[in-house]
Design an enzyme around this catalytic site. Structure first.
Site, mmCIF file in Angstrom:
data_model
loop_
_atom_site.group_PDB
_atom_site.id
_atom_site.type_symbol
_atom_site.label_atom_id
_atom_site.label_comp_id
_atom_site.label_asym_id
_atom_site.label_seq_id
_atom_site.Cartn_x
_atom_site.Cartn_y
_atom_site.Cartn_z
ATOM 1 N N GLY A 144 0.761 -1.242 0.000
ATOM 2 C CA GLY A 144 0.000 0.000 0.000
ATOM 3 C C GLY A 144 0.793 1.293 0.000
ATOM 4 O O GLY A 144 0.322 2.306 -0.494
ATOM 5 N N ARG A 191 -5.389 0.533 -6.574
ATOM 6 C CA ARG A 191 -4.147 1.128 -6.065
ATOM 7 C C ARG A 191 -3.627 2.243 -6.965
ATOM 8 O O ARG A 191 -2.930 3.141 -6.512
ATOM 9 C CB ARG A 191 -3.049 0.059 -5.966
ATOM 10 C CG ARG A 191 -3.292 -1.004 -4.927
ATOM 11 C CD ARG A 191 -2.001 -1.790 -4.683
ATOM 12 N NE ARG A 191 -2.226 -3.044 -3.975
ATOM 13 C CZ ARG A 191 -2.329 -3.160 -2.654
ATOM 14 N NH1 ARG A 191 -2.253 -2.093 -1.881
ATOM 15 N NH2 ARG A 191 -2.505 -4.340 -2.100
ATOM 16 N N ASP A 204 -5.256 1.418 10.697
ATOM 17 C CA ASP A 204 -6.675 1.199 10.976
ATOM 18 C C ASP A 204 -6.812 0.696 12.423
ATOM 19 O O ASP A 204 -6.780 1.478 13.354
ATOM 20 C CB ASP A 204 -7.189 0.204 9.922
ATOM 21 C CG ASP A 204 -8.674 -0.086 9.996
ATOM 22 O OD1 ASP A 204 -9.379 0.533 10.793
ATOM 23 O OD2 ASP A 204 -9.141 -0.947 9.220
#
Ligand code: IMP
Ligand code: MG
Length: 184
Positions: A52, A172, A110
């Protein structure tokens, strides 16, 4: 990936524009200014967490004027044979991190599970310090114990894609951030 007006469809879900690449750039520059100031007299190793972080890491390091190394790691998930949580093994690390000042680059934090795990593994390698940079942070979802030292943008709990973030592998490559559209 399928665009309809300004929504994008990835697999079976729809996403709408959330944060533009201009706003993203401002947030990246703000983080870089702080790192340039706080690490001026050090030579940290920036450790991007793949997949990511690739866009964020690339944009961020271009704004850095400090002496630094840049490397990447992956956390491979293995579901145990018993249903007792998840073990994540650190792969791709070629550098000896003993005594180093490590700056972790995360696309998003997160629940904090990933960052807690990675931070513990780095401390076990005898690093001098671990600093965490999360481009995106979900404070209401966070249950971790690691201090997030630098945050680009705080967001809610909604699922996001783009700027390196994926939905089941897709999205992405979007240069802006998109937010999931609730199904009603
Ligand atoms: P954590 O371990 O719960 O902090 O989650 C970290 C990882 O979950 C991130 O590195 C992402 O891969 C993924 N993740 C969390 N939120 C999102 C999101 O909104 N979109 C895409 N991926 C996410
Ligand atoms: Mg990630």
């Amino acid at each position: 990936m399928e665009f309809q007006r300004n929504t994008v469809k990835l697999h079976n879900k729809y996403f709408k524009p959330f944060i533009s690449d201009k706003e993203i750039h401002k947030a990246v520059v703000a983080i870089a200014e702080k790192l340039n100031n706080d690490f001026a007299s050090k030579t940290p190793i920036l450790l991007g967490v793949l997949n990511g972080c690739f866009m964020f890491a690339s944009d961020l390091v271009k704004e850095l004027n400090i002496s630094c190394e840049v490397s990447f790691v992956k956390l491979a998930s293995y579901k145990g044979t018993q249903s007792t949580g998840e073990i994540k093994s650190l792969i791709g690390l070629n550098e000896n991190l003993k005594g180093r000042d490590v700056i972790i680059l995360e696309d998003i934090v997160d629940t904090g599970h990933t960052i807690d795990n990675l931070s513990a593994q780095l401390h076990a390698l005898g690093v001098n310090s671990v600093t965490v940079v999360a481009f995106l942070f979900k404070p209401n979802a966070y249950r971790g114990s690691t201090i997030i030292n630098y945050t680009g943008i705080e967001v809610g709990n909604e699922f996001l894609v783009g700027y390196g973030l994926d939905y089941d592998g897709l999205g992405r490559n979007l240069k802006d951030l998109y937010i999931i559209i609730d199904e009603v």
